[in-house]
Design a protein around this motif. Structure first.
Motif: not given
Length: 169
Positions: A47, A136, A117, A119
Motif C-alpha cells: 500500500d 477490501q 474498490y 476498503a
C-alpha cells in the motif's frame, strides 16, 4: 484505458513521493472472502498513500498499491491495483482511527474487469506507524474464458486484511 490509468497513478505518486510530506507505505496479508474465497487461498499486498491533514484528526489523500490473490485448485493467481481517495479519522485522546478508501481497482488479468474498490479499516495509531484490520472489496465482472467461473456475471473479490503502514517524512 488501463495503461493510461496506471501511467497517471505512477506519475501522481512519483511526484508525491519526491515531496515526502504525508507519505505512507506499508503492506497487508489477508483471507479472501466472497467469490475470491472460492478461487484464492490468501492475499498479500503493498500500500502507498499521500495524506493531507484537513483539520485536527482528519486526513484526506490518495492511495494506490497492489493486492495479489494466490489461486487454489487449478485457478491462476490474480491481482488488483487500486487507485482511490483515502480518508482517515484519528480519535482524540485514544490511539485509534477509522479509515475508508474508495475508488477503482484495475485488474491484472484480462478476463477479470476492473471495478469499484471499497476498503474500510480500523486501527491502532503509533508515532511513526499504524496497525490496522481492514476489509477490501472489488466489485467486478468476470469475462467467461473457460476458467473457474463459467458466466459473465458480477463478482465480489474481497478480503479481510491485517496490515501495517509506516509514515515517511
Amino acid at each position: 484505458m488501463k495503461k493510461l490509468l496506471l501511467l497517471g497513478a505512477f506519475a501522481l505518486f512519483g511526484g508525491i513521493a519526491h515531496a515526502q510530506e504525508g507519505f505512507r507505505l506499508g503492506g497487508h496479508i489477508g483471507a479472501p472472502l466472497g467469490d475470491a474465497a472460492d478461487a484464492a487461498s490468501v492475499t498479500i499486498g503493498v500500500d502507498a498513500a499521500y495524506m493531507w491533514n484537513i483539520t485536527k484528526g482528519l486526513d484526506i489523500g490518495a492511495t494506490t498499491g497492489y493486492s495479489h490473490f494466490f489461486g487454489k485448485d487449478q485457478v491462476d493467481d490474480f491481482g488488483f491495483i487500486p487507485i482511490a481517495a483515502s480518508g482517515k479519522y484519528k480519535f482524540d485522546k485514544i490511539p485509534l482511527f477509522v479509515g475508508l478508501d474508495l475508488g477503482a481497482a484495475i485488474s491484472t488479468k484480462d478476463y477479470i474487469n476492473s471495478g469499484l474498490y471499497v476498503a474500510p479499516r480500523v486501527g491502532y495509531q503509533m508515532k511513526n506507524a499504524e496497525l490496522y484490520l481492514g476489509f477490501q472489496n472489488i466489485s467486478s465482472r468476470y469475462k467467461n474464458h473457460g476458467g473457474y467461473w463459467y458466466d459473465d456475471d458480477r463478482y465480489n473479490f474481497g478480503a479481510v486484511n491485517f496490515g501495517v503502514n509506516f509514515f515517511l517524512k
